[in-house]
Every structure is written in structure tokens, then in C-alpha cells.
Design an enzyme around this catalytic site. Structure first.
Site, PDB file in Angstrom:
ATOM      1  N   GLY A 101      34.495  40.977  39.040  1.00 33.59           N
ATOM      2  CA  GLY A 101      35.204  39.730  38.730  1.00 33.59           C
ATOM      3  C   GLY A 101      36.285  39.588  39.779  1.00 33.59           C
ATOM      4  O   GLY A 101      37.248  40.355  39.776  1.00 33.59           O
ATOM      5  N   HIS A 102      36.094  38.681  40.715  1.00 30.87           N
ATOM      6  CA  HIS A 102      37.006  38.553  41.859  1.00 30.87           C
ATOM      7  C   HIS A 102      37.759  37.233  41.771  1.00 30.87           C
ATOM      8  O   HIS A 102      37.160  36.169  41.843  1.00 30.87           O
ATOM      9  CB  HIS A 102      36.209  38.641  43.167  1.00 30.87           C
ATOM     10  CG  HIS A 102      35.615  39.997  43.400  1.00 30.87           C
ATOM     11  ND1 HIS A 102      34.832  40.302  44.484  1.00 30.87           N
ATOM     12  CD2 HIS A 102      35.715  41.152  42.693  1.00 30.87           C
ATOM     13  CE1 HIS A 102      34.476  41.583  44.430  1.00 30.87           C
ATOM     14  NE2 HIS A 102      34.990  42.101  43.344  1.00 30.87           N
TER      15      HIS A 102
HETATM   16  P1  GDP Z   1      39.487  42.200  42.326  1.00 29.82           P
HETATM   17  O1  GDP Z   1      38.359  42.469  41.385  1.00 29.82           O
HETATM   18  O2  GDP Z   1      39.898  43.420  43.069  1.00 29.82           O
HETATM   19  O3  GDP Z   1      39.225  41.054  43.260  1.00 29.82           O
HETATM   20  O4  GDP Z   1      40.731  41.821  41.422  1.00 29.82           O
HETATM   21  P2  GDP Z   1      40.727  40.863  40.121  1.00 29.82           P
HETATM   22  O5  GDP Z   1      40.566  39.468  40.573  1.00 29.82           O
HETATM   23  O6  GDP Z   1      39.790  41.374  39.102  1.00 29.82           O
HETATM   24  O7  GDP Z   1      42.174  41.144  39.542  1.00 29.82           O
HETATM   25  C1  GDP Z   1      43.341  40.884  40.246  1.00 29.82           C
HETATM   26  C2  GDP Z   1      44.201  39.925  39.435  1.00 29.82           C
HETATM   27  O8  GDP Z   1      45.520  39.924  39.946  1.00 29.82           O
HETATM   28  C3  GDP Z   1      43.754  38.489  39.497  1.00 29.82           C
HETATM   29  O9  GDP Z   1      44.034  37.866  38.280  1.00 29.82           O
HETATM   30  C4  GDP Z   1      44.610  37.905  40.622  1.00 29.82           C
HETATM   31  O10 GDP Z   1      44.783  36.500  40.515  1.00 29.82           O
HETATM   32  C5  GDP Z   1      45.893  38.613  40.404  1.00 29.82           C
HETATM   33  N1  GDP Z   1      46.709  38.875  41.590  1.00 29.82           N
HETATM   34  C6  GDP Z   1      46.291  39.094  42.853  1.00 29.82           C
HETATM   35  N2  GDP Z   1      47.345  39.432  43.642  1.00 29.82           N
HETATM   36  C7  GDP Z   1      48.429  39.419  42.848  1.00 29.82           C
HETATM   37  C8  GDP Z   1      49.809  39.699  43.067  1.00 29.82           C
HETATM   38  O11 GDP Z   1      50.253  40.079  44.147  1.00 29.82           O
HETATM   39  N3  GDP Z   1      50.654  39.572  41.991  1.00 29.82           N
HETATM   40  C9  GDP Z   1      50.218  39.201  40.774  1.00 29.82           C
HETATM   41  N4  GDP Z   1      51.105  39.107  39.793  1.00 29.82           N
HETATM   42  N5  GDP Z   1      48.910  38.928  40.528  1.00 29.82           N
HETATM   43  C10 GDP Z   1      48.036  39.051  41.552  1.00 29.82           C
HETATM   44  P1  IMO Z   2      35.718  44.460  40.542  1.00 27.22           P
HETATM   45  O1  IMO Z   2      34.801  44.214  41.718  1.00 27.22           O
HETATM   46  C1  IMO Z   2      36.924  47.126  37.322  1.00 27.22           C
HETATM   47  C2  IMO Z   2      33.782  49.540  35.481  1.00 27.22           C
HETATM   48  C3  IMO Z   2      33.445  49.261  34.032  1.00 27.22           C
HETATM   49  C4  IMO Z   2      33.047  50.662  33.589  1.00 27.22           C
HETATM   50  C5  IMO Z   2      32.304  51.198  34.810  1.00 27.22           C
HETATM   51  C6  IMO Z   2      30.788  51.051  34.747  1.00 27.22           C
HETATM   52  O2  IMO Z   2      36.161  43.228  39.848  1.00 27.22           O
HETATM   53  O3  IMO Z   2      36.836  45.365  40.945  1.00 27.22           O
HETATM   54  P2  IMO Z   2      29.186  48.951  35.042  1.00 27.22           P
HETATM   55  O4  IMO Z   2      29.111  47.676  34.267  1.00 27.22           O
HETATM   56  O5  IMO Z   2      29.451  48.789  36.484  1.00 27.22           O
HETATM   57  O6  IMO Z   2      28.012  49.850  34.787  1.00 27.22           O
HETATM   58  O7  IMO Z   2      30.455  49.724  34.400  1.00 27.22           O
HETATM   59  O8  IMO Z   2      32.797  50.470  35.915  1.00 27.22           O
HETATM   60  N1  IMO Z   2      33.697  48.364  36.379  1.00 27.22           N
HETATM   61  C7  IMO Z   2      34.771  47.737  36.876  1.00 27.22           C
HETATM   62  N2  IMO Z   2      36.089  47.916  36.635  1.00 27.22           N
HETATM   63  N3  IMO Z   2      36.524  46.207  38.222  1.00 27.22           N
HETATM   64  C8  IMO Z   2      35.219  46.033  38.493  1.00 27.22           C
HETATM   65  O9  IMO Z   2      34.773  45.224  39.483  1.00 27.22           O
HETATM   66  C9  IMO Z   2      34.269  46.780  37.767  1.00 27.22           C
HETATM   67  N4  IMO Z   2      32.915  46.834  37.766  1.00 27.22           N
HETATM   68  C10 IMO Z   2      32.583  47.819  36.921  1.00 27.22           C
HETATM   69  O10 IMO Z   2      34.563  48.772  33.334  1.00 27.22           O
HETATM   70  O11 IMO Z   2      34.192  51.447  33.404  1.00 27.22           O
HETATM   71 MG    MG Z   3      37.947  42.386  39.327  1.00 25.27          MG
END
Ligand code: GDP
Ligand code: IMO
Ligand code: MG
Length: 416
Positions: free
Chosen positions: A40-41
Site C-alpha cells: 500500500g503505497h
Molecule cells: P510505503 O508503503 O512505504 O510507501 O508507505 P505507506 O504509504 O504505507 O505509509 C506511509 C504513510 O506515511 C502514508 O500515509 C504517507 O502519506 C505518510 N507519510 C509519508 N511521509 C510522511 C512524513 O514525513 N510525515 C508524516 N506525518 N506522514 C508521512
Molecule cells: P508496503 O509495500 C507492511 C506484511 C504483512 C505480514 C507479512 C506477510 O506497503 O511497505 P503477506 O500478505 O505479504 O504474505 O504478509 O508482511 N506486509 C507488509 N507490511 N507494508 C507492506 O507493504 C507489507 N506487505 C506485506 O503485514 O506481516
Molecule cells: Mg505501505
């Protein structure tokens, strides 16, 4: 710009997508090479929030080519829904979104197997995203998987599905319907088929950005096994998941959160199972972008961080969500683990051991000021700069990018 890799260095959700979005301005091609819609990005651009699961975050730039490499696993129906949703928001995929025919296909049966494994046996619960990722990769490894290229040949698809259902000792009554549904649904994606290895070889002049999913501590082999995902999230995944030689990579950016988080089960030595953990979760809005689950929060673990920096051979660090730590009286960094009378500084290969260690902490001063509008390193509070400096010392790498908020604008770049 050199070819760049942006790699998560914790347990995922390090804000990789924000850093990808920031660096993609200088790239021509953005590639996802492992994982699936377990990712989830999140990107916030001009105040608008987008969450990507399969599609590379670079798609927001109208002039970038985006690719799903052979190492990715694709839930076709989830991909089509994600594309439709983005198309509705004005994003055009034509002639700039490609998928390698070798990419794996996540089938409904994979989701069911994932769900069943999670629900039926609490003893082996991983806390997966239940997106069928593990079962899909297992089938590919067992050589009974379905690949993207198969979806365009109905006969072949039926045969492959039969093989897979036989392998799982399942009745094959639904195969014809499933084959037809996949075949018909995939048709609009026929123009996306493209062998990534040849494509990258033909476009050696283009600047490539590799968008990692998950994080190093979730790597199938190097992570906290068995509480890991089923793909290679460390740097080698780039080569096996896209055919691109690591010798052509010029820059490796490791993404670290300013504190640690993890979703799902598994060891987490610095986890804060207290009010402070709750405060960080609320302040950082630490709820999963894919499943909405609350993320476990804890202090920065420099033992784990040094390990992932080493594994990924990172050149520099992007430190994210620094703003979330504002307001704390003090901030801790774990610099080693204690196990009985022994001090451990190498990350253990065994989750049972990792579960038993006690972190050794160093305490630094916190800062009170809101830093979300700060745009230069020098303007950060002294205590924040001291925290950054100490992390650099412990990881022996420069922190070149500092993120102080979700928006593209809330990014501090330090001069080399
Ligand atoms: P990813 O999976 O590594 O791409 O990260 P996610 O999108 O799952 O989670 C990062 C979360 O932090 C998202 O809700 C972003 O919008 C938020 N985010 C990113 N950079 C910052 C930051 O510098 N400060 C805060 N407060 N939120 C951030
Ligand atoms: P992004 O790219 C955080 C975790 C799951 C679980 C383990 C195995 O957004 O950083 P899976 O469904 O892959 O077999 O689950 O990996 N997990 C993540 N945790 N960010 C993710 O992706 C993840 N993708 C899988 O929560 O612990
Ligand atoms: Mg994520």
C-alpha cells in the site's frame, strides 16, 4: 540521474512511495519488481491522496513509463480495479504501462488458501494481508503457477489451471469459467505485454527508478522468518524481478522511518506496548494503507537498521516521518540487544532469539516545535539535528533526504 533503487529498510510502510514520487521527477521509467497488492503505497500530491497497491507510483507523472516486472505477482481483478479508479481520476495508461509476461497471477484460490491458513491455525498465523501472496509465490516455485502471458491463450490457460488444481487436489469443475473470466478480463491488457529484460536493454539511455515494496526485514530469506512476506525485498530482488543487472545501478536510497513500525505478527524488540506507542500511532496515523490494521510502533532499532543498510548496500538514507516525533520529551535509539549476559550487535537469524532480546537504549533530547513547514536542514531544531546526526553515526551513512510531512513539498534535501 543514475539508475536508482528506493528500498524499504524496516518492515514496510517506511514511506517509500513518497520518496519514489519525489525522486521520480528525474526518472524516465519506474519499475515494481516484487510483491503484489499486499503493498500500500501512499502519495499526497497537491493535497490529494493516492494509494497504490500494484501500479508503480510513477504513474502520477504523465510522461513516465511504468512497469510491473517478472518478479511481481498480480491479482488481475485488483489490478483492473486499480487502473479503472486511476483512469477515472484522469490518469492515462496508454503506451506507458507495461507488464512482463512472466509476472505471476494471484488467483481466487490463492486468496482462499491465504485466508484459511491465517484463520484456521493460530499457531502459524503470520498476520498476512490475505491477498494470496504467499500461496501464489509457492505455486510459482512449485512450477504450477499461472503467469501473465498465459492469460492470452485460452487453451494454455485451461491446461495450466488444471495442473494447478490437480496439484492442490481440488475439484476442477470451476476451471472453464475461471479460465474464461481471466481470458476475457485480461484482453484489454494485451497491449501492456512486454518483456522487461529486452525493454530495459533496448532503453539503456533511459533513467530507471526501482520502487521497492515491503521492507528488508520482511525479506523471505533475510527477514524475520517465518514472519516475512514471500518475495525478496532486498536489493537482489531487482535483478531476479526485472532482469536488470545490479552493475547498472548507480544509487541506492534506503528508506527508514524515524521510529519503527510493523503490521502483523513477528518479533519487534523495540515495540512500545504502552501509551507512548499509542501516541506515536495516532500522531503518525499508523494504520495500514492496505488492510487498515493498526501498526505496531516502537523506537528506532539501529541493530536492525545497520543490518538492512548492509544487506542493501545503501549509499544514502531517506529518513521519513520525522515530524511525528515532535513533542516528545526524549527519544530513544536501540544500539544493541542484551540476551542473558551477552550483548548482541548483529541482527539474529532466528525469530525466537529476537523475541527474547532486551534492547539497550541511548536517550536523546526531544524537540517541541512543529517541523512540518521547515524546508532546510539548518532550520530544524537542534535536538532534531542531533537525532539525525546520531543515526548517521550509527548507520555510517548520510541522511540526504528528510521527510517532515506526507506532501511532496514537505521534503528536505541536504546538500552533498
Ligand atoms: P510505503 O508503503 O512505504 O510507501 O508507505 P505507506 O504509504 O504505507 O505509509 C506511509 C504513510 O506515511 C502514508 O500515509 C504517507 O502519506 C505518510 N507519510 C509519508 N511521509 C510522511 C512524513 O514525513 N510525515 C508524516 N506525518 N506522514 C508521512
Ligand atoms: P508496503 O509495500 C507492511 C506484511 C504483512 C505480514 C507479512 C506477510 O506497503 O511497505 P503477506 O500478505 O505479504 O504474505 O504478509 O508482511 N506486509 C507488509 N507490511 N507494508 C507492506 O507493504 C507489507 N506487505 C506485506 O503485514 O506481516
Ligand atoms: Mg505501505
Amino acid at each position: 540521474m543514475a539508475n536508482v533503487a528506493v528500498l524499504g529498510c524496516i518492515w514496510g510502510d517506511e514511506a517509500k512511495a513518497k520518496i519514489v514520487d519525489f525522486l521520480a521527477a528525474e526518472a524516465d521509467i519506474v519499475i515494481r519488481y516484487q510483491g503484489g497488492n499486499n503493498a500500500g503505497h501512499t502519495i499526497v500530491s497537491n493535497g490529494k491522496k493516492y494509494i497504490f497497491h500494484l501500479i508503480p507510483a510513477g504513474i502520477l507523472y504523465p510522461d513516465k513509463i511504468c512497469f510491473l516486472g517478472n518478479g511481481v505477482v498480480i491479482d488481475l481483478f485488483a489490478l483492473l480495479a486499480e487502473m479503472e479508479n486511476l483512469s477515472d481520476q484522469g490518469i492515462d495508461f496508454h503506451n506507458r504501462f507495461f507488464i512482463d509476461p512472466r509476472a505471476g497471477i494471484v488467483l481466487p484460490i490463492h486468496r482462499q488458501l491465504d485466508e484459511a491458513a491465517e484463520n484456521d491455525s493460530p499457531a502459524i498465523k503470520i498476520g498476512t494481508t490475505k491477498r494470496g501472496i504467499g500461496p501464489c509465490y509457492s505455486d510459482l516455485t512449485a512450477r504450477v503457477g499461472i503467469r501473465f502471458g498465459d492469460l492470452f491463450h485460452l487453451q494454455i490457460l485451461r491446461q495450466r489451471l488444471k495442473r494447478l488444481y490437480n496439484y492442490h487436489k481440488l475439484s476442477d469443475y470451476e476451471i472453464d469459467d475461471l479460465a474464461e473470466a481471466l481470458y476475457l478480463s485480461a484482453k484489454p491488457l494485451a497491449e501492456c505485454r512486454q518483456q522487461i529484460s529486452y525493454f530495459l536493454n533496448r532503453h539503456q539511455d533511459k533513467r530507471i527508478l526501482f520502487e521497492g515494496a515491503q521492507g528488508a526485514l520482511l525479506d523471505l530469506s533475510f527477514g524475520t522468518y517465518p514472519f516475512v512476506t514471500s518475495s525478496h525485498t532486498t536489493i537482489g530482488g531487482i535483478t531476479t524481478g526485472s532482469g536488470f543487472s545490479l552493475r547498472r545501478l548507480g544509487r541506492v536510497v534506503g528508506v527508514y522511518k524515524s521510529y519503527f513500525t510493523r503490521v502483523g505478527e513477528g518479533p519487534f524488540p523495540t515495540e512500545l506496548k504502552n501509551e507512548l506507542g499509542d501516541i506515536i500511532r495516532e500522531h503518525g496515523n499508523e494504520y495500514g494503507s492496505t488492510t487498515g490494521r493498526p501498526r505496531r510502533c516502537g523506537w528506532f532499532d539501529a541493530v536492525a537498521a545497520r543490518y538492512s543498510a548492509m544487506l542493501n548496500d545503501i549509499d544514502e538514507i531517506a529518513l521519513t516521518l520525522l515530524d511525528v516525533l515532535s513533542g516528545l520529551d526524549s527519544i530513544r535509539i536501540c544500539t544493541g540487544y542484551r540476551m542473558n549476559e551477552t550483548i548482541i550487535t548483529d541482527f539474529p537469524d532466528n525469530s525466537e532469539i529476537l523475541n527474547q532480546v532486551t534492547p539497550i537504549y541511548e536517550e536523546l533530547k526531544g524537540w517541541k516545535d512543529d517541523i512540518t513547514q521547515i524546508s532546510s536542514y539548518q532550520a530544524l531544531p537542534v535536538a532534531a539535528r542531533e537525532y539525525i546526526g546520531r543515526l548517521e553515526e550509527l548507520l555510517d551513512r548520510k541522511i540526504t533526504i528528510i521527510s517532515v510531512g506526507p506532501d511532496r513539498e514537505q521534503t528536505i534535501v541536504r546538500q552533498k
